[in-house]
Scaffold this motif. Structure first.
Motif, PDB file in Angstrom:
ATOM      1  N   GLU A  21       0.828  -1.215   0.000  1.00 36.96           N
ATOM      2  CA  GLU A  21       0.000   0.000   0.000  1.00 36.96           C
ATOM      3  C   GLU A  21       0.856   1.256   0.000  1.00 36.96           C
ATOM      4  OE1 GLU A  21      -3.944   1.236   2.288  1.00 36.96           O
ATOM      5  OE2 GLU A  21      -2.178   1.200   3.617  1.00 36.96           O
ATOM      6  N   ARG A  22       1.854   1.283   0.862  1.00 39.37           N
ATOM      7  CA  ARG A  22       2.728   2.457   0.964  1.00 39.37           C
ATOM      8  C   ARG A  22       3.461   2.703  -0.363  1.00 39.37           C
ATOM      9  NH1 ARG A  22       4.726   1.296   5.510  1.00 39.37           N
ATOM     10  NH2 ARG A  22       6.440  -0.006   4.799  1.00 39.37           N
ATOM     11  N   SER A  25       1.052   3.742  -3.256  1.00 38.97           N
ATOM     12  CA  SER A  25       0.491   5.087  -3.099  1.00 38.97           C
ATOM     13  C   SER A  25       1.528   6.152  -3.470  1.00 38.97           C
ATOM     14  CB  SER A  25      -0.037   5.300  -1.677  1.00 38.97           C
ATOM     15  OG  SER A  25       1.007   5.284  -0.744  1.00 38.97           O
ATOM     16  N   PRO A  28       2.792   4.433  -8.175  1.00 41.41           N
ATOM     17  CA  PRO A  28       1.828   3.473  -8.732  1.00 41.41           C
ATOM     18  C   PRO A  28       2.365   2.671  -9.920  1.00 41.41           C
ATOM     19  CG  PRO A  28       1.159   5.731  -9.188  1.00 41.41           C
ATOM     20  CD  PRO A  28       2.348   5.802  -8.293  1.00 41.41           C
ATOM     21  N   LYS A 109      -5.918   3.484   0.459  1.00 41.46           N
ATOM     22  CA  LYS A 109      -5.015   4.434  -0.195  1.00 41.46           C
ATOM     23  C   LYS A 109      -4.706   4.092  -1.650  1.00 41.46           C
ATOM     24  CE  LYS A 109      -2.656   5.736   4.041  1.00 41.46           C
ATOM     25  NZ  LYS A 109      -1.385   5.712   4.765  1.00 41.46           N
ATOM     26  N   VAL A 110      -4.991   2.861  -2.060  1.00 36.11           N
ATOM     27  CA  VAL A 110      -4.696   2.425  -3.430  1.00 36.11           C
ATOM     28  C   VAL A 110      -5.968   1.825  -4.012  1.00 36.11           C
ATOM     29  CG1 VAL A 110      -3.327   0.885  -4.870  1.00 36.11           C
ATOM     30  CG2 VAL A 110      -2.293   1.936  -2.860  1.00 36.11           C
TER      31      VAL A 110
END
Length: 131
Positions: A21-22, A25, A28, A109-110
């Motif tokens: 996720e980190r 975000s 991409p 977040k994604v």
């Protein structure tokens, strides 16, 4: 192209979800591969880490023989103690012997990451921390 290696502990391989996720975000256009041993641990003992396998419909890219067998496999991370509160979901395909490649990913977040639509500026390898 940038190659990045990130490590998770054997005590909590579900950390892959927050790492993915980190990174997605921030960048991409990243292709993500996780060590096959991490994937196997999450499949085998997922409930310990609040991770479940799901039988979601396969994406058309890896769809085989007009059925829903084969192709990518889904893992879902749930909130601790609440298997109805989904934190993140990802599908993986065995495109190599040692790694599972992330195909799809979705979290707060994604939204709707699909590896073959994302481009390729960074390679992220997620491995077990060496003992």
């Amino acid at each position: 192209m940038k190659v990045k290696e990130v490590y998770v502990t054997r005590e909590n391989p579900a950390e892959i979800f927050s790492i993915i996720e980190r990174q997605l975000s921030i960048r991409p256009n990243t292709q993500v591969f996780i060590d096959y041993k991490i994937y196997e641990e999450l499949k085998r003992n997922g409930s310990v880490y609040y991770v479940c396998q799901n039988n979601y419909l396969k994406g058309y890219h890896y769809y085989h023989n007009d059925d829903n067998f084969g192709g990518e496999e889904w893992l879902t991370l749930y909130e601790e103690g609440h298997f109805d509160k989904k934190i993140a979901i990802g599908s993986f395909i065995s495109n190599s012997k040692e790694y599972m490649q992330l195909v799809n990913f979705d979290s707060s977040k994604v939204k709707d990451y699909t590896h073959y639509l994302a481009g390729f500026k960074q390679l992220l390898l997620i491995l077990f921390k060496p003992e």
